[in-house]
Design a protein around this motif. Structure first.
Motif, PDB file in Angstrom:
ATOM      1  N   LEU A 107      -1.301   4.510 -22.172  1.00 49.24           N
ATOM      2  CA  LEU A 107      -0.624   3.447 -21.276  1.00 49.24           C
ATOM      3  C   LEU A 107      -1.444   3.549 -20.118  1.00 49.24           C
ATOM      4  O   LEU A 107      -2.087   4.325 -19.736  1.00 49.24           O
ATOM      5  CB  LEU A 107       0.673   4.434 -20.572  1.00 49.24           C
ATOM      6  CG  LEU A 107       1.697   4.701 -21.749  1.00 49.24           C
ATOM      7  CD1 LEU A 107       2.766   5.707 -21.317  1.00 49.24           C
ATOM      8  CD2 LEU A 107       2.321   3.408 -22.326  1.00 49.24           C
ATOM      9  N   LEU A 108      -1.788   2.327 -19.701  1.00 48.67           N
ATOM     10  CA  LEU A 108      -2.574   1.994 -18.550  1.00 48.67           C
ATOM     11  C   LEU A 108      -1.892   1.626 -17.271  1.00 48.67           C
ATOM     12  O   LEU A 108      -0.984   0.749 -17.148  1.00 48.67           O
ATOM     13  CB  LEU A 108      -3.538   0.773 -18.811  1.00 48.67           C
ATOM     14  CG  LEU A 108      -4.289   0.972 -20.114  1.00 48.67           C
ATOM     15  CD1 LEU A 108      -5.161  -0.372 -20.372  1.00 48.67           C
ATOM     16  CD2 LEU A 108      -5.236   2.108 -20.054  1.00 48.67           C
ATOM     17  N   PHE A 109      -2.152   2.242 -16.173  1.00 47.74           N
ATOM     18  CA  PHE A 109      -1.588   1.877 -14.792  1.00 47.74           C
ATOM     19  C   PHE A 109      -2.519   1.571 -13.749  1.00 47.74           C
ATOM     20  O   PHE A 109      -3.712   1.337 -14.217  1.00 47.74           O
ATOM     21  CB  PHE A 109      -0.929   3.404 -14.378  1.00 47.74           C
ATOM     22  CG  PHE A 109       0.059   3.906 -15.307  1.00 47.74           C
ATOM     23  CD1 PHE A 109       1.447   3.661 -15.102  1.00 47.74           C
ATOM     24  CD2 PHE A 109      -0.501   4.912 -16.228  1.00 47.74           C
ATOM     25  CE1 PHE A 109       2.412   4.061 -15.919  1.00 47.74           C
ATOM     26  CE2 PHE A 109       0.792   5.400 -16.958  1.00 47.74           C
ATOM     27  CZ  PHE A 109       2.034   5.135 -16.839  1.00 47.74           C
ATOM     28  N   ASN A 110      -2.177   1.432 -12.746  1.00 44.45           N
ATOM     29  CA  ASN A 110      -2.995   1.015 -11.678  1.00 44.45           C
ATOM     30  C   ASN A 110      -4.070   1.915 -11.289  1.00 44.45           C
ATOM     31  O   ASN A 110      -3.858   3.167 -11.495  1.00 44.45           O
ATOM     32  CB  ASN A 110      -2.244   0.692 -10.287  1.00 44.45           C
ATOM     33  CG  ASN A 110      -1.449  -0.538 -10.190  1.00 44.45           C
ATOM     34  OD1 ASN A 110      -1.901  -1.503 -10.475  1.00 44.45           O
ATOM     35  ND2 ASN A 110      -0.141  -0.452  -9.968  1.00 44.45           N
ATOM     36  N   ASN A 112      -6.784   2.194 -12.784  1.00 45.35           N
ATOM     37  CA  ASN A 112      -7.564   2.978 -13.908  1.00 45.35           C
ATOM     38  C   ASN A 112      -6.708   4.198 -14.276  1.00 45.35           C
ATOM     39  O   ASN A 112      -7.477   5.007 -15.053  1.00 45.35           O
ATOM     40  CB  ASN A 112      -9.210   2.874 -13.804  1.00 45.35           C
ATOM     41  CG  ASN A 112      -9.655   2.816 -15.199  1.00 45.35           C
ATOM     42  OD1 ASN A 112      -9.030   2.065 -16.123  1.00 45.35           O
ATOM     43  ND2 ASN A 112     -10.856   3.471 -15.138  1.00 45.35           N
ATOM     44  N   VAL A 113      -5.705   4.383 -13.900  1.00 45.01           N
ATOM     45  CA  VAL A 113      -5.003   5.836 -14.317  1.00 45.01           C
ATOM     46  C   VAL A 113      -4.286   5.581 -15.778  1.00 45.01           C
ATOM     47  O   VAL A 113      -3.887   4.320 -15.873  1.00 45.01           O
ATOM     48  CB  VAL A 113      -3.927   6.209 -13.319  1.00 45.01           C
ATOM     49  CG1 VAL A 113      -3.230   7.325 -13.843  1.00 45.01           C
ATOM     50  CG2 VAL A 113      -4.541   6.686 -11.952  1.00 45.01           C
ATOM     51  N   GLN A 130       0.112  12.616 -21.284  1.00 50.37           N
ATOM     52  CA  GLN A 130      -0.847  13.330 -20.423  1.00 50.37           C
ATOM     53  C   GLN A 130      -1.588  12.248 -19.744  1.00 50.37           C
ATOM     54  O   GLN A 130      -2.096  11.538 -20.139  1.00 50.37           O
ATOM     55  CB  GLN A 130      -1.764  14.116 -21.406  1.00 50.37           C
ATOM     56  CG  GLN A 130      -2.760  14.925 -20.450  1.00 50.37           C
ATOM     57  CD  GLN A 130      -3.470  15.987 -21.179  1.00 50.37           C
ATOM     58  OE1 GLN A 130      -3.339  15.975 -22.404  1.00 50.37           O
ATOM     59  NE2 GLN A 130      -4.222  16.601 -20.603  1.00 50.37           N
ATOM     60  N   PHE A 131      -1.425  12.393 -18.444  1.00 51.85           N
ATOM     61  CA  PHE A 131      -2.126  11.513 -17.632  1.00 51.85           C
ATOM     62  C   PHE A 131      -3.599  11.839 -17.327  1.00 51.85           C
ATOM     63  O   PHE A 131      -3.926  13.114 -17.538  1.00 51.85           O
ATOM     64  CB  PHE A 131      -1.544  11.670 -16.110  1.00 51.85           C
ATOM     65  CG  PHE A 131       0.035  10.879 -16.093  1.00 51.85           C
ATOM     66  CD1 PHE A 131      -0.133   9.590 -15.581  1.00 51.85           C
ATOM     67  CD2 PHE A 131       0.937  11.668 -16.146  1.00 51.85           C
ATOM     68  CE1 PHE A 131       1.171   8.809 -15.593  1.00 51.85           C
ATOM     69  CE2 PHE A 131       2.267  10.964 -15.905  1.00 51.85           C
ATOM     70  CZ  PHE A 131       2.392   9.802 -15.774  1.00 51.85           C
ATOM     71  N   PHE A 142       1.989   8.848  -7.821  1.00 50.54           N
ATOM     72  CA  PHE A 142       3.528   8.567  -8.086  1.00 50.54           C
ATOM     73  C   PHE A 142       3.866   8.140  -6.759  1.00 50.54           C
ATOM     74  O   PHE A 142       4.868   7.123  -6.501  1.00 50.54           O
ATOM     75  CB  PHE A 142       4.359   9.719  -8.178  1.00 50.54           C
ATOM     76  CG  PHE A 142       3.995  10.336  -9.663  1.00 50.54           C
ATOM     77  CD1 PHE A 142       3.656   9.691 -10.797  1.00 50.54           C
ATOM     78  CD2 PHE A 142       4.399  11.682  -9.951  1.00 50.54           C
ATOM     79  CE1 PHE A 142       3.288  10.072 -11.773  1.00 50.54           C
ATOM     80  CE2 PHE A 142       4.075  12.477 -11.441  1.00 50.54           C
ATOM     81  CZ  PHE A 142       3.587  11.555 -12.157  1.00 50.54           C
ATOM     82  N   TYR A 143       3.691   8.505  -5.303  1.00 52.46           N
ATOM     83  CA  TYR A 143       4.194   8.049  -4.329  1.00 52.46           C
ATOM     84  C   TYR A 143       3.603   6.956  -3.772  1.00 52.46           C
ATOM     85  O   TYR A 143       4.074   6.038  -3.126  1.00 52.46           O
ATOM     86  CB  TYR A 143       3.836   8.995  -3.103  1.00 52.46           C
ATOM     87  CG  TYR A 143       4.899  10.465  -2.955  1.00 52.46           C
ATOM     88  CD1 TYR A 143       5.925  10.151  -2.238  1.00 52.46           C
ATOM     89  CD2 TYR A 143       4.933  11.658  -3.617  1.00 52.46           C
ATOM     90  CE1 TYR A 143       6.974  11.110  -2.060  1.00 52.46           C
ATOM     91  CE2 TYR A 143       5.732  12.320  -3.680  1.00 52.46           C
ATOM     92  CZ  TYR A 143       6.960  12.101  -3.136  1.00 52.46           C
ATOM     93  OH  TYR A 143       7.872  13.269  -2.815  1.00 52.46           O
TER      94      TYR A 143
END
Length: 340
Positions: A107-110, A112-113, A130-131, A142-143
Motif C-alpha cells: 500500500l502506498l501513501f503520501n 512515500n510512506v 507493516q508501515f 496519522f495526524y
C-alpha cells in the motif's frame, strides 16, 4: 457469535445524530439524559446537566482518558484504510474498505510512506500491515494525513476535536469514547464541588463496525487497557464506604471488569482484553453506567443486559425512540443504575 440483541428494534433514520450538538445548540453538554433504574424499572427524562442531581457526594465517576487518533487514511490510489489495533510500533491491524488484498502486497501513501500486507488480522475482516515508518514518526503521519472515521450517518467532515472528550490525554483510540463527550470542564467542576470524585482508566477502542453489516465479535476483538493503582485505591475506598462507582462508557466497564479476578479482587492491570460481558456476567465493580444509545447489532447492548433485564432495556429503548432521543457519538445519553 451472534449478539443476542440483534434486530430487537428498528432505529428510525431521523434519530442518527450527524452533527456535533455544539454546532446546533452552542454547547456540547446541551444533550438529553434518559435515566433507567434497574431496581424500580422507572424511566425518566432530563437534560444532561441533571447528572449533577443524579450523583451524590463521594460517588466515584470513572472516566476513560484515551484520545481519538485520526484513523482513516487514503492510499495514493484512493483506497480507504481504517486503523483498528496497534500491534507494535510499525504494525497495525486495519480494515481495507471495500476490498481484501493478498499477503505480500503493498500500500502506498503520501510522502512515500509504504505498508506491506503481512497476513490476515486477528479476525478475517481485518488485514495486518507493516508501515515503513514507526513510533512517533508514524503517529505524526496519522495526524498529518489521517481523518476521523466517518460512518454513513455523518453527512459532513468534522474536525478531530469534535471526536475528543475534554479530559482525553493518551492517543490510541480509533473511534471516540463517546459516553463522556458531553462533559465540559464547567460541568465536571460542578460535580467535584458537590463532592463527586473522579477516577481514570485508559482503554483504546478498536473499530466498532467492519462494513457490509459485519460487526466485531468482542470475544476475538482485543483492546488495550490500563487500570492504574490510584484508581484501584479510589475504588476500594469507595466500596469500603458503600459509595457508588459510575462508569462513563462501556469501555470503562470492560477495563474494570478485566482488571478484576475472584482471587485477588481488583488489581492494577495493563494489557489486552477480549472480555465479553452479557446478561450472564456478574458485574463486580460498577453500580451505574453512563452510555450512549446503541444500534441493535452492537455488542454494547449485550453488556447493558448485565445491568438491567433485557426486556426492560428494550422497553426503555422503545421509549427513547418514541421520545426522539438521538443516537451515536453526537447523540444523547443514558444513565443506567444496575439492578441489585
Amino acid at each position: 457469535m451472534k449478539n443476542s440483541a440483534v434486530h430487537s428494534f428498528q432505529l428510525p433514520s431521523e434519530l442518527h445524530a450527524s452533527t456535533p450538538v455544539e454546532i446546533i445548540h452552542g454547547k456540547r453538554d446541551n444533550v438529553r439524559l434518559m435515566i433507567l433504574n434497574g431496581n424500580s424499572n422507572e424511566v425518566n427524562h432530563h437534560s444532561f446537566d441533571y447528572i449533577i442531581e443524579s450523583l451524590s457526594p463521594n460517588d466515584l465517576l470513572i472516566l476513560n482518558t484515551s484520545r481519538t487518533i485520526p484513523s482513516s487514511l487514503l492510499t495514493i490510489d484512493n483506497v480507504e484504510i481504517r486503523l483498528s489495533r496497534k500491534i507494535d510500533e510499525a504494525i497495525w491491524d486495519v480494515l481495507i474498505v471495500g476490498e481484501k488484498r493478498e499477503s505480500g502486497g503493498e500500500l502506498l501513501f503520501n510522502e512515500n510512506v509504504k505498508a506491506i500486507i503481512i497476513e490476515e488480522g486477528e479476525v478475517p475482516e481485518l488485514t495486518r500491515i507493516q508501515f515503513s515508518i514507526g513510533g512517533n514518526e508514524l503517529l505524526h503521519f496519522f495526524y498529518q494525513y489521517g481523518e476521523p472515521i466517518k460512518y454513513e450517518y455523518i453527512d459532513s467532515p468534522w474536525a478531530l476535536q469534535s471526536y475528543q472528550t475534554v479530559y482525553s490525554s493518551t492517543p490510541g483510540s480509533v473511534e471516540m469514547n463517546s459516553a463522556g463527550r458531553a462533559f465540559t470542564w464547567r460541568l465536571l467542576q460542578k460535580l467535584m464541588n458537590k463532592g463527586v470524585k473522579l477516577g481514570y482508566i485508559c482503554l483504546h477502542t478498536g473499530l466498532s463496525y467492519f462494513e457490509d453489516n459485519h460487526w466485531p465479535d468482542p470475544t476475538t476483538h482485543a483492546e488495550w487497557f490500563s487500570v492504574p493503582k490510584q484508581t484501584v485505591d479510589q475504588i476500594n475506598d469507595a466500596k469500603s464506604s458503600n459509595n457508588r462507582i459510575i462508569a462513563v462508557g462501556t469501555t470503562v466497564v470492560r477495563a474494570l471488569e478485566s482488571a478484576y479476578n475472584p482471587h485477588d479482587g481488583l488489581r492494577p492491570s495493563e494489557g489486552l482484553t477480549n472480555l465479553y460481558i452479557n446478561k450472564e456476567t456478574e458485574i463486580k465493580i460498577v453500580d451505574g453506567l453512563l452510555t450512549g444509545f446503541h444500534e441493535p447489532e452492537a455488542s454494547h447492548l449485550d453488556l447493558l443486559t448485565a445491568f438491567v433485564d433485557k426486556d426492560l432495556l428494550l422497553s426503555a429503548y422503545q421509549i427513547a425512540i418514541r421520545e426522539q432521543y438521538m443516537w451515536h457519538e453526537f447523540g444523547d445519553l443514558n444513565l443506567i443504575w444496575k439492578a441489585k
